[in-house]
Motif scaffolding. Structure first.
Motif, mmCIF file in Angstrom:
data_model
loop_
_atom_site.group_PDB
_atom_site.id
_atom_site.type_symbol
_atom_site.label_atom_id
_atom_site.label_comp_id
_atom_site.label_asym_id
_atom_site.label_seq_id
_atom_site.Cartn_x
_atom_site.Cartn_y
_atom_site.Cartn_z
ATOM 1 N N LEU A 1 0.805 -1.219 0.000
ATOM 2 C CA LEU A 1 0.000 0.000 0.000
ATOM 3 C C LEU A 1 0.839 1.270 0.000
ATOM 4 N N LEU A 2 2.157 1.126 0.018
ATOM 5 C CA LEU A 2 3.100 2.232 -0.082
ATOM 6 C C LEU A 2 3.049 3.149 1.147
ATOM 7 N N ALA A 3 4.080 3.943 1.283
ATOM 8 C CA ALA A 3 4.135 4.948 2.338
ATOM 9 C C ALA A 3 3.428 6.226 1.854
ATOM 10 N N PRO A 4 2.878 6.997 2.819
ATOM 11 C CA PRO A 4 2.874 6.803 4.266
ATOM 12 C C PRO A 4 1.746 5.878 4.722
ATOM 13 N N ALA A 5 1.772 5.546 5.992
ATOM 14 C CA ALA A 5 0.780 4.616 6.552
ATOM 15 C C ALA A 5 -0.483 5.381 6.938
ATOM 16 N N ASP A 6 -1.242 5.814 5.930
ATOM 17 C CA ASP A 6 -2.486 6.548 6.188
ATOM 18 C C ASP A 6 -3.485 5.668 6.934
ATOM 19 N N PRO A 7 -4.389 6.282 7.698
ATOM 20 C CA PRO A 7 -5.338 5.491 8.488
ATOM 21 C C PRO A 7 -6.144 4.481 7.671
ATOM 22 N N TYR A 8 -6.575 4.860 6.464
ATOM 23 C CA TYR A 8 -7.395 3.923 5.689
ATOM 24 C C TYR A 8 -6.582 2.694 5.279
ATOM 25 N N LYS A 9 -5.271 2.864 5.099
ATOM 26 C CA LYS A 9 -4.421 1.727 4.750
ATOM 27 C C LYS A 9 -4.300 0.747 5.913
ATOM 28 N N GLN A 10 -4.309 1.280 7.129
ATOM 29 C CA GLN A 10 -4.167 0.424 8.297
ATOM 30 C C GLN A 10 -5.324 -0.559 8.416
ATOM 31 N N ASP A 11 -6.468 -0.208 7.873
ATOM 32 C CA ASP A 11 -7.632 -1.109 7.916
ATOM 33 C C ASP A 11 -7.395 -2.379 7.109
ATOM 34 N N HIS A 12 -6.420 -2.349 6.192
ATOM 35 C CA HIS A 12 -6.158 -3.493 5.318
ATOM 36 C C HIS A 12 -4.789 -4.129 5.569
ATOM 37 N N ALA A 13 -4.044 -3.618 6.531
ATOM 38 C CA ALA A 13 -2.635 -3.985 6.661
ATOM 39 C C ALA A 13 -2.428 -5.229 7.518
ATOM 40 N N ASP A 14 -1.512 -6.062 7.068
ATOM 41 C CA ASP A 14 -1.070 -7.229 7.838
ATOM 42 C C ASP A 14 0.377 -7.067 8.293
ATOM 43 N N GLY A 15 0.936 -5.910 8.065
ATOM 44 C CA GLY A 15 2.303 -5.607 8.469
ATOM 45 C C GLY A 15 2.741 -4.334 7.781
ATOM 46 N N ALA A 16 3.953 -3.888 8.099
ATOM 47 C CA ALA A 16 4.481 -2.669 7.490
ATOM 48 C C ALA A 16 5.999 -2.731 7.481
ATOM 49 N N VAL A 17 6.587 -2.079 6.472
ATOM 50 C CA VAL A 17 8.042 -2.013 6.318
ATOM 51 C C VAL A 17 8.485 -0.578 6.586
ATOM 52 N N PRO A 18 9.473 -0.367 7.473
ATOM 53 C CA PRO A 18 9.987 0.990 7.669
ATOM 54 C C PRO A 18 10.567 1.559 6.378
ATOM 55 N N VAL A 19 10.301 2.838 6.147
ATOM 56 C CA VAL A 19 10.790 3.539 4.960
ATOM 57 C C VAL A 19 11.378 4.866 5.433
ATOM 58 N N ARG A 20 12.581 5.182 4.955
ATOM 59 C CA ARG A 20 13.267 6.374 5.444
ATOM 60 C C ARG A 20 13.877 7.174 4.295
ATOM 61 N N ASP A 21 14.020 8.477 4.535
ATOM 62 C CA ASP A 21 14.755 9.361 3.634
ATOM 63 C C ASP A 21 16.097 9.683 4.280
ATOM 64 N N PHE A 22 17.150 9.710 3.465
ATOM 65 C CA PHE A 22 18.487 10.022 3.960
ATOM 66 C C PHE A 22 19.114 11.105 3.086
ATOM 67 N N THR A 23 19.956 11.907 3.707
ATOM 68 C CA THR A 23 20.839 12.808 2.981
ATOM 69 C C THR A 23 22.251 12.517 3.453
ATOM 70 N N VAL A 24 23.098 12.026 2.552
ATOM 71 C CA VAL A 24 24.438 11.559 2.912
ATOM 72 C C VAL A 24 25.479 12.541 2.390
ATOM 73 N N PRO A 25 26.264 13.164 3.275
ATOM 74 C CA PRO A 25 27.306 14.096 2.822
ATOM 75 C C PRO A 25 28.546 13.349 2.346
ATOM 76 N N LEU A 26 29.167 13.860 1.291
ATOM 77 C CA LEU A 26 30.409 13.281 0.777
ATOM 78 C C LEU A 26 31.554 14.288 0.781
ATOM 79 N N SER A 27 31.301 15.511 1.256
ATOM 80 C CA SER A 27 32.338 16.539 1.324
ATOM 81 C C SER A 27 32.082 17.399 2.553
ATOM 82 N N TRP A 28 33.030 18.264 2.874
ATOM 83 C CA TRP A 28 32.837 19.148 4.027
ATOM 84 C C TRP A 28 31.687 20.117 3.777
ATOM 85 N N ARG A 29 31.491 20.530 2.524
ATOM 86 C CA ARG A 29 30.361 21.413 2.219
ATOM 87 C C ARG A 29 29.043 20.680 2.438
ATOM 88 N N GLY A 30 29.001 19.421 1.996
ATOM 89 C CA GLY A 30 27.799 18.630 2.220
ATOM 90 C C GLY A 30 27.536 18.405 3.695
#
Length: 394
Positions: free
Chosen positions: A331-360
């Motif tokens: 049912l994809l992220a985010p876990a909206d209330p209506y999706k919870q009515d049909h859910a048998d589990g959920a997978v954590p989903v995260r956003d990351f920002t990874v720096p590769l330099s001192w400016r980053g």
């Protein structure tokens, strides 16, 4: 005895002096021509190593994304890893410049619902991933933006993300179709009241006209229905005063129409349709991949909202997905209330920002943590009339 010459990767940089690294090379390719030329190898890598949620990194999906979303300056950035000449790792990225920083993000935004890299599993995977990070750093990249990375993604096992602080935490609920689907609608996994409400909604719909359920395969009809689904979704969002810039953009509808109409490539897009009085009133756009179905757009005619058409369409989408051989409906992220009515589990989903330099690193430490919350706070304070105007494509 003279020293052996140091092995170098395809960028000309020294490779780590180990047998594991000796036959592995990394290069960064740019441009759409390079993207198109990789198709046979890309498809082969996905066939043998692709995970279901990586359907958004399939060549066919991203080819249509290029048609509709790739910027005019075409700043594709493809990190290619080869073991003994065979493609074993592929990072599909696009390069951008923001706030004076060079950054890359995964191809597919805003239509791709999960972000990942394609890579063969095995004991060398962590080493290959680290070589990919190093190639980007040497290429002058300050920041890497990774959106919607699942806990079970290939990137989810990356050591760099293990010590990074997520920018956003969400969950993607999923339904077990064997538990949720019965021959006549919702199964016994739902409370008796929900099953009774389903039958009541069908009766109310039938009072408006004959109700039929169908599936539509790729082709011109599917293309027209996909664009119609996005138009219904857009109208519903406007009526509810919800700002959704991605859906409001005309490219969103054109993108799904092209995917649905494509008979030459297996994009995985499948349509489930509810008609009333011989016209489509509910359309689900889902992607099938390796035994899982991913519900991307579920749209119903706002004129049928009082009849509860949306709930009926969800169950039709589940039944259709199971009939096509899928075991799980994501049912994809985010876990909206209506999706919870049909859910048998959920997978954590995260956003990351990874720096590769001192400016980053400076951007991650001081600028980015405050930018997103500020924008969200501003959006919440907008007057309702402004929200409706922003949500409208016109």
């Amino acid at each position: 005895m003279p020293a052996k010459p140091m092995r170098r990767d395809s960028e000309g940089w020294p490779s780590p002096g180990s047998e594991v690294a000796a036959s592995f090379s990394v290069e960064i390719l740019g441009g759409r021509d390079a993207f198109l030329a990789l198709k046979p190898e890309w498809d082969a890598l996905f066939a043998r190593a692709g995970l279901p949620h990586q359907l958004f990194q399939r060549h066919a999906f991203l080819s249509h994304w290029c048609d509709h979303y790739l910027a005019a300056d075409d700043r594709l950035c493809l990190v290619i890893g080869r073991e003994a000449g065979r493609l074993v790792m592929l990072w599909p990225l696009e390069r951008r410049r923001r706030l004076g920083l060079e950054l890359v993000r995964l191809m597919g935004a805003p239509v791709a619902q999960f972000g990942d890299v394609l890579i063969e599993p095995g004991p060398k995977r962590e080493h290959w991933l680290e070589r990919g990070w190093e190639a980007l750093r040497r290429h002058g990249i300050d920041l890497v933006e990774l959106r919607l990375v699942r806990a079970d993604a290939a990137l989810g096992h990356c050591s760099r993300l293990g010590v990074a602080t997520p920018v956003v935490n969400q969950e993607a609920p999923f339904a077990d179709l064997a538990l949720r689907v019965a021959p006549d609608g919702p199964s016994l996994a739902y409370p008796a009241r929900d099953r009774s409400n389903y039958r009541r909604r069908l009766r109310r719909l039938s009072e408006r006209g004959q109700v039929t359920f169908a599936q539509v395969g790729p082709g011109p009809e599917a293309g027209m229905l996909a664009e119609q689904a996005v138009a219904m979704k857009r109208e519903s969002l406007v009526q509810h005063g919800i700002v959704a810039p991605a859906v409001s953009n005309p490219r969103f509808g054109h993108f799904f129409a092209a995917l649905a109409a494509d008979e030459g490539n297996d994009t995985g897009l499948r349509l489930s349709v509810v008609t009333c009085d011989h016209r489509p009133v509910g359309i689900d756009l889902s992607f099938d991949c390796k035994g899982r179905s991913f519900g991307h757009v579920i749209a119903s005619d706002p004129a049928f909202e009082r009849e509860g058409l949306g709930r009926v369409l969800v169950h039709h989408a589940f039944a259709s997905a199971r009939a096509r051989g899928n075991a799980i409906f994501d049912l994809l992220a985010p876990a909206d209330p209506y999706k919870q009515d049909h859910a048998d589990g959920a997978v954590p989903v995260r956003d990351f920002t990874v720096p590769l330099s001192w400016r980053g690193q400076l951007a991650c430490d001081f600028a980015l943590p405050h930018l997103r919350p500020t924008l969200k706070a501003i959006a919440k304070r907008l007057p309702a009339a402004w929200v409706r105007r922003l949500a409208s494509p016109s």
